[in-house]
Structures are given as structure tokens and as C-alpha cells.
Design an enzyme around this catalytic site. Structure first.
Site, PDB file in Angstrom:
ATOM      1  N   ARG A   1      -5.134  -5.024 -21.162  1.00  0.00           N
ATOM      2  CA  ARG A   1      -6.337  -4.242 -21.669  1.00  0.00           C
ATOM      3  C   ARG A   1      -7.209  -4.278 -20.642  1.00  0.00           C
ATOM      4  NH1 ARG A   1      -4.833  -8.034 -25.876  1.00  0.00           N
ATOM      5  NH2 ARG A   1      -3.999  -6.761 -27.733  1.00  0.00           N
TER       6      ARG A   1
ATOM      7  N   LYS B   1     -13.520   8.139 -13.143  1.00  0.00           N
ATOM      8  CA  LYS B   1     -12.450   8.915 -14.038  1.00  0.00           C
ATOM      9  C   LYS B   1     -10.928   8.652 -13.662  1.00  0.00           C
ATOM     10  CE  LYS B   1     -15.373  13.049 -15.565  1.00  0.00           C
ATOM     11  NZ  LYS B   1     -15.508  14.422 -15.357  1.00  0.00           N
TER      12      LYS B   1
ATOM     13  N   GLU C   1     -14.624  20.241  -1.095  1.00  0.00           N
ATOM     14  CA  GLU C   1     -15.474  19.615  -2.369  1.00  0.00           C
ATOM     15  C   GLU C   1     -17.035  18.794  -1.719  1.00  0.00           C
ATOM     16  OE1 GLU C   1     -14.759  19.288  -5.257  1.00  0.00           O
ATOM     17  OE2 GLU C   1     -12.767  19.354  -5.541  1.00  0.00           O
TER      18      GLU C   1
ATOM     19  N   LYS D   1     -22.406  12.586  -4.945  1.00  0.00           N
ATOM     20  CA  LYS D   1     -21.757  12.087  -6.327  1.00  0.00           C
ATOM     21  C   LYS D   1     -22.269  10.822  -7.094  1.00  0.00           C
ATOM     22  CE  LYS D   1     -17.312  11.845  -8.814  1.00  0.00           C
ATOM     23  NZ  LYS D   1     -15.987  12.311  -8.842  1.00  0.00           N
TER      24      LYS D   1
ATOM     25  N   GLU E   1     -20.709  11.626 -18.574  1.00  0.00           N
ATOM     26  CA  GLU E   1     -20.896  13.207 -18.688  1.00  0.00           C
ATOM     27  C   GLU E   1     -21.005  13.443 -20.254  1.00  0.00           C
ATOM     28  OE1 GLU E   1     -17.346  15.260 -16.787  1.00  0.00           O
ATOM     29  OE2 GLU E   1     -17.993  17.213 -17.600  1.00  0.00           O
TER      30      GLU E   1
ATOM     31  N   ARG F   1     -23.457  15.180 -14.981  1.00  0.00           N
ATOM     32  CA  ARG F   1     -22.235  15.235 -14.518  1.00  0.00           C
ATOM     33  C   ARG F   1     -21.361  16.439 -14.240  1.00  0.00           C
ATOM     34  NH1 ARG F   1     -18.364   9.964 -13.870  1.00  0.00           N
ATOM     35  NH2 ARG F   1     -16.858  10.836 -12.518  1.00  0.00           N
TER      36      ARG F   1
ATOM     37  N   ASN G   1     -18.811  20.266 -11.887  1.00  0.00           N
ATOM     38  CA  ASN G   1     -17.752  21.219 -11.930  1.00  0.00           C
ATOM     39  C   ASN G   1     -18.050  22.608 -11.357  1.00  0.00           C
ATOM     40  OD1 ASN G   1     -16.073  19.468 -13.616  1.00  0.00           O
ATOM     41  ND2 ASN G   1     -17.309  19.920 -15.190  1.00  0.00           N
TER      42      ASN G   1
ATOM     43  N   HIS H   1     -15.419  24.963 -10.267  1.00  0.00           N
ATOM     44  CA  HIS H   1     -14.090  24.384 -11.176  1.00  0.00           C
ATOM     45  C   HIS H   1     -13.796  25.315 -12.263  1.00  0.00           C
ATOM     46  CE1 HIS H   1     -14.553  21.191  -8.457  1.00  0.00           C
ATOM     47  NE2 HIS H   1     -13.588  20.665  -8.920  1.00  0.00           N
TER      48      HIS H   1
ATOM     49  N   HIS I   1     -10.008  26.216 -11.829  1.00  0.00           N
ATOM     50  CA  HIS I   1      -8.984  25.848 -12.803  1.00  0.00           C
ATOM     51  C   HIS I   1      -8.284  27.050 -13.203  1.00  0.00           C
ATOM     52  CE1 HIS I   1     -11.191  21.764 -13.484  1.00  0.00           C
ATOM     53  NE2 HIS I   1     -10.043  21.670 -12.482  1.00  0.00           N
TER      54      HIS I   1
ATOM     55  N   HIS J   1      -6.017  22.454  -5.069  1.00  0.00           N
ATOM     56  CA  HIS J   1      -7.206  22.364  -5.779  1.00  0.00           C
ATOM     57  C   HIS J   1      -8.468  22.733  -5.132  1.00  0.00           C
ATOM     58  CE1 HIS J   1     -10.223  20.908  -8.687  1.00  0.00           C
ATOM     59  NE2 HIS J   1     -10.427  19.960  -7.781  1.00  0.00           N
TER      60      HIS J   1
HETATM   61  N1  LIG Z   1     -10.944  11.286 -11.054  1.00  0.00           N
HETATM   62  C1  LIG Z   1     -11.450  12.149 -10.435  1.00  0.00           C
HETATM   63  O1  LIG Z   1     -12.820  12.177 -10.505  1.00  0.00           O
HETATM   64  C2  LIG Z   1     -10.856  13.387  -9.699  1.00  0.00           C
HETATM   65  C3  LIG Z   1     -11.596  14.128  -9.159  1.00  0.00           C
HETATM   66  C4  LIG Z   1     -11.090  15.221  -8.148  1.00  0.00           C
HETATM   67  C5  LIG Z   1      -9.565  15.419  -8.245  1.00  0.00           C
HETATM   68  N2  LIG Z   1      -8.992  14.421  -9.094  1.00  0.00           N
HETATM   69  C6  LIG Z   1      -7.395  14.338  -8.841  1.00  0.00           C
HETATM   70  O2  LIG Z   1      -6.946  14.243  -7.383  1.00  0.00           O
HETATM   71  C7  LIG Z   1      -5.911  14.787  -7.313  1.00  0.00           C
HETATM   72  C8  LIG Z   1      -5.818  15.427  -6.179  1.00  0.00           C
HETATM   73  O3  LIG Z   1      -5.951  14.497  -4.959  1.00  0.00           O
HETATM   74  P1  LIG Z   1      -5.303  14.878  -3.352  1.00  0.00           P
HETATM   75  O4  LIG Z   1      -5.643  16.252  -3.399  1.00  0.00           O
HETATM   76  O5  LIG Z   1      -5.771  13.743  -2.661  1.00  0.00           O
HETATM   77  O6  LIG Z   1      -3.984  14.954  -4.131  1.00  0.00           O
HETATM   78  P2  LIG Z   1      -2.583  13.761  -3.589  1.00  0.00           P
HETATM   79  O7  LIG Z   1      -2.830  12.517  -4.008  1.00  0.00           O
HETATM   80  O8  LIG Z   1      -1.408  14.608  -4.235  1.00  0.00           O
HETATM   81  O9  LIG Z   1      -2.514  13.959  -1.877  1.00  0.00           O
HETATM   82  C9  LIG Z   1      -2.339  15.059  -1.507  1.00  0.00           C
HETATM   83  C10 LIG Z   1      -0.831  14.711  -0.423  1.00  0.00           C
HETATM   84  O10 LIG Z   1      -1.267  14.213   0.911  1.00  0.00           O
HETATM   85  C11 LIG Z   1      -0.700  12.892   0.992  1.00  0.00           C
HETATM   86  N3  LIG Z   1      -1.703  12.301   1.492  1.00  0.00           N
HETATM   87  C12 LIG Z   1      -2.631  11.590   1.197  1.00  0.00           C
HETATM   88  N4  LIG Z   1      -3.206  10.785   2.049  1.00  0.00           N
HETATM   89  C13 LIG Z   1      -2.354  10.985   3.111  1.00  0.00           C
HETATM   90  C14 LIG Z   1      -2.626  10.418   4.528  1.00  0.00           C
HETATM   91  N5  LIG Z   1      -3.659   9.810   4.689  1.00  0.00           N
HETATM   92  N6  LIG Z   1      -1.555  10.609   5.454  1.00  0.00           N
HETATM   93  C15 LIG Z   1      -0.387  11.731   4.871  1.00  0.00           C
HETATM   94  N7  LIG Z   1      -0.512  12.230   3.732  1.00  0.00           N
HETATM   95  C16 LIG Z   1      -1.290  11.902   2.988  1.00  0.00           C
HETATM   96  C17 LIG Z   1       0.018  12.542  -0.428  1.00  0.00           C
HETATM   97  O11 LIG Z   1       0.963  11.954  -0.334  1.00  0.00           O
HETATM   98  C18 LIG Z   1       0.221  14.186  -1.059  1.00  0.00           C
HETATM   99  O12 LIG Z   1       1.452  14.428  -0.598  1.00  0.00           O
HETATM  100  C19 LIG Z   1      -5.372  15.687  -8.610  1.00  0.00           C
HETATM  101  O13 LIG Z   1      -4.573  15.156  -9.456  1.00  0.00           O
HETATM  102  C20 LIG Z   1      -6.795  15.612  -9.477  1.00  0.00           C
HETATM  103  O14 LIG Z   1      -6.736  15.796 -10.827  1.00  0.00           O
HETATM  104  C21 LIG Z   1      -9.654  13.383  -9.832  1.00  0.00           C
HETATM  105 ZN   LIG Z   2     -12.323  19.106  -7.596  1.00  0.00          ZN
END
Ligand SMILES: NC(=O)c1ccc[n+]([C@@H]2O[C@H](COP(=O)([O-])OP(=O)(O)OC[C@H]3O[C@@H](n4cnc5c(N)ncnc54)[C@H](O)[C@@H]3O)[C@@H](O)[C@H]2O)c1
Ligand SMILES: [Zn+2]
Length: 364
Positions: free
Chosen positions: A119, A141, A183, A225, A235, A240, A244, A247, A251, A265
Site C-alpha cells: 500500500r 507522476k 524537454e 518543473k 494538475e 501543470r 504539455n 505535447h 503525441h 518522444h
Molecule cells: N512521469 C513523468 O512525469 C514522465 C515525464 C516524461 C516522460 N515520462 C515517461 O518516460 C519514458 C521515456 O523515458 P526515457 O526517454 O528515459 O526512455 P527509457 O527509459 O526507455 O530510456 C531510453 C533508452 O536509453 C537507455 N538508457 C537510459 N539511460 C542510459 C544510460 N545512462 N546509458 C545507456 N543507456 C541508457 C534505456 O535502457 C533505454 O533503452 C516514457 O515511458 C514516458 O512516458 C514520464
Molecule cells: Zn515529454
């Protein structure tokens, strides 16, 4: 080292940013360990080059890895089940601090697991991608993807601490670095025109890996942020929603390209921001000069700035159709983040999708 506080009452926490911080992990994480061990959720791609470095930084505290395959597919019911089961098998307790060590996928997955296991237990973010360092690790988030869409099941669950070490980006693919950079530019475009001026001058150094410039850019974006999250944690007030920017367009571009390697992304966000500026120019809200600066800057960073680069010109109706599935829709309307200029974003809930479709059809 820079410290940015996120002030959210009893959910407040610090974001520590500094080159080489991982080496000092024990200093920050030892007080959070139980029986000299920490459960670390990571992916195989991150763990293989960086796991030993984390373990070295932790000294006598054992990092117990819980690994999932790299990639968005792990942010699923099955991925969540495997992480939660592994945490329970390792005897996780409510007061424990789970470590999320990876990109945004790991942060969202481990954060959601932490929100629901027993929990709710604590977690710490050690983001390893630039996108995670400037965006997903901050703000609480967490989510997984389900059949109906991306990020549709999750929780608001703030971390207890975020450790950002820009040196971890040395092993990250340059294309992922550029995507994360988009970003940072987005924050500047929302409400920090001085940051945009600075990025125009120093952005190349940020992309090339200069530690001082990287730390400064990450800290600026994170502070931006953090301020927005403090004002509107869940939000509800609309503030917040400014995060976006780019975005809603982005998207739609990701959906049209099948959420594939064709468009990351952050790349979609870059082109999405350019489109938000162009659309704002069309509506007489923003100067063409500002829109030109934005396009030129993203292009100089090697990010897409034209629909034609993706073969998506003339696809207005298809792109607008994706916007009707936007989870941020309220009462059947899509909120758009538009701009009066660089650093002057605002929410507009009165835009007709037919107008957007026409604009996108004509955009190059
Ligand atoms: N929670 C939030 O507020 C929020 C905001 C934006 C995005 N997101 C989410 O984040 C995700 C995208 O994140 P991302 O772009 O980091 O993707 P990811 O976590 O898939 O990382 C991208 C790739 O890089 C690799 N990688 C990461 N760090 C590395 C390092 N230091 N050295 C070598 N390889 C490395 C990972 O293994 C992966 O293959 C999406 O699922 C998105 O929905 C969440
Ligand atoms: Zn984003």
C-alpha cells in the site's frame, strides 16, 4: 552540487544535481538503507554499464538489482507484476526506499510499484537518461501503459529524493541525449526566455557533454518543473498543464508514427513545440520572429522541425483524429498550450480541432 527543493508539505523532497554524484551515493543513501541493502529497479541496458558504478558509490551497502528488459514494453501490467513480485520476494517493507535507476521507463515503473506495494513505500529516483534527469524523475507522476493507451494507469507518488549525476549520460546514445534536450528547451519556451537565450549560446556544449553546461541546463529545467509542480501538484489548476507545451501535437505525431523508433518522444516534442509556435503565429498571438528562432534552435540541435521530414505533411485529419484520444481532454475538448512568445505559454481550451486539422494540413 546544486540542491533544488520541491516544497509539497510532508511530501517535500530535494533534487541534488552534480557531476560525479553517483560516487557519493553512500552519503545520501546509507541513511535510507535497511540491513545494509537497497532494492534497485533498473533495466538491463542501464545496469550493465552503470550497475557497478552505483555499487561502488554505495560502498558497504549492497545494491540488490531487480532488472526488466530495456524499453517501453516493460511499462506494462506484466512488467509491473514482475517488479512487485520481486520486491515482495526480497521482503520489501513499507519504510524501505526502492531505488529507481534508469530512464523514464524505470522511473515510471518503479515509482508505480513503490506506490502500490504494501500500500505504498518510499522511493528514490536516480535518473540515467537526460529526459528522466530533466523531466520524468521530478513531479511524482508514475504510470504504466495499457491496451487503451499510454500512461493511463498510475498514481501520483512523490520520491523522497532525486539524485542527478550528469556523468551518467556519457553512456547514453546521442540521439537520446538530443531527445532529452528537447524537454529542456520546452521549459525555456514555457516561461524562461533568459534560459532560451542561454541555450541559443551554450546549447551545443550541453549536447556535447560539457559537465558545467549540462549541470546548469539540467538545474534550470528541473527548477522550472519544480516550481510548476509546487503550484499544481495534481494538475488541477491548469498550471501543470503548461508542461504539455508541444505535447498535444507531439503525441499525435507519436501515435501516427506508431510509437516507434521512427520518432522518439523528445523528437516529437521538438516538432510539437515548433507547431505550437506556428499555430500561435497563425492565430495572431505570437511573432513570426519568435517562431523562427524556435525552429532554428531545434534544427541546430539535430531535432525534427518539419512534418515533411517525417513524411507527415498533408496528414492534418489523421493527426487531429489522434488528438481526440488525448487523455488530457476535458468535456470533449482538447486543451492546447499556445504561446504569446518565447517564455510566454498559456492554456487555451477553446480551440476547434477542425482548425488544427486545417493548419496541420497546410504546414510543411
Ligand atoms: N512521469 C513523468 O512525469 C514522465 C515525464 C516524461 C516522460 N515520462 C515517461 O518516460 C519514458 C521515456 O523515458 P526515457 O526517454 O528515459 O526512455 P527509457 O527509459 O526507455 O530510456 C531510453 C533508452 O536509453 C537507455 N538508457 C537510459 N539511460 C542510459 C544510460 N545512462 N546509458 C545507456 N543507456 C541508457 C534505456 O535502457 C533505454 O533503452 C516514457 O515511458 C514516458 O512516458 C514520464
Ligand atoms: Zn515529454
Amino acid at each position: 552540487m546544486e540542491t533544488i527543493k520541491v516544497a509539497l508539505g510532508d511530501r517535500s523532497y530535494d533534487i541534488l544535481i552534480g557531476q560525479g554524484l553517483l560516487k557519493r551515493s553512500a552519503e545520501f543513501l546509507a541513511p535510507l538503507a535497511r540491513e545494509d541493502r537497497l532494492l534497485v529497479v533498473s533495466d538491463e541496458t542501464v545496469w550493465s554499464p552503470l550497475g557497478m558504478r552505483l555499487q561502488a558509490g554505495l560502498g558497504g551497502i549492497e545494491a540488490v538489482p531487480i532488472l526488466v528488459p530495456a524499453g517501453e514494453e516493460s511499462k506494462s501490467w506484466a512488467g509491473l507484476a514482475s517488479v512487485v513480485d520481486a520486491l515482495l520476494a526480497h521482503g520489501v517493507e513499507r519504510k524501505d526506499h526502492i531505488i529507481a535507476f534508469g530512464g523514464g521507463v524505470i522511473g515510471d515503473l518503479a515509482g508505480f510499484a513503490a506506490a502500490i506495494v504494501n500500500r505504498g513505500c518510499n522511493f528514490v529516483q536516480i535518473p540515467t537518461s537526460l529526459l528522466a534527469q530533466v523531466d520524468s524523475s521530478v513531479g511524482g507522476k508514475t504510470a504504466i501503459n495499457v491496451a487503451a493507451g499510454k500512461n493511463l494507469v498510475g498514481a501520483f507518488h512523490q520520491p523522497s529524493l532525486v539524485l542527478v549525476d550528469p556523468s551518467l549520460l556519457d553512456t547514453l546514445d546521442p540521439r537520446q541525449v538530443r531527445a532529452g534536450y528537447a524537454e529542456i528547451v520546452k521549459y525555456a519556451l514555457i516561461e524562461d526566455s533568459a534560459l532560451f537565450d542561454w541555450l541559443e549560446a551554450e546549447g551545443t556544449k550541453v549536447l556535447a557533454g560539457d559537465p558545467t553546461s549540462r549541470t546548469r541546463a539540467i538545474a534550470a529545467a528541473v527548477a522550472g518543473k519544480a516550481r510548476i509542480v509546487e503550484a499544481d501538484e495534481r494538475e488541477t489548476s491548469g498550471r501543470r498543464a503548461l508542461l504539455n507545451l508541444g505535447h498535444t501535437f507531439g503525441h499525435a505525431l507519436e501515435a501516427e508514427t506508431g510509437y516507434s523508433d521512427r520518432l522518439l518522444h523528445g523528437e516529437a516534442v521538438a516538432l510539437g513545440c515548433v507547431l505550437a509556435f506556428d499555430f500561435s503565429v497563425l492565430r495572431g498571438l505570437c511573432s513570426e520572429a519568435d517562431a523562427d528562432r524556435v525552429r532554428a534552435h531545434f534544427a541546430s540541435a539535430g531535432l525534427p522541425t518539419r512534418l515533411a521530414e517525417l513524411g507527415l505533411n498533408g496528414c492534418g485529419d489523421a493527426l487531429a483524429a489522434h488528438m481526440t484520444h488525448d487523455k488530457k481532454r476535458e468535456g470533449g475538448r482538447t486543451a492546447f498550450i499556445l504561446v504569446r512568445g518565447i517564455g510566454q505559454a498559456f492554456v487555451d481550451k477553446e480551440i476547434e480541432l477542425s482548425e488544427v486539422a486545417k493548419f496541420l494540413d497546410r504546414a510543411a
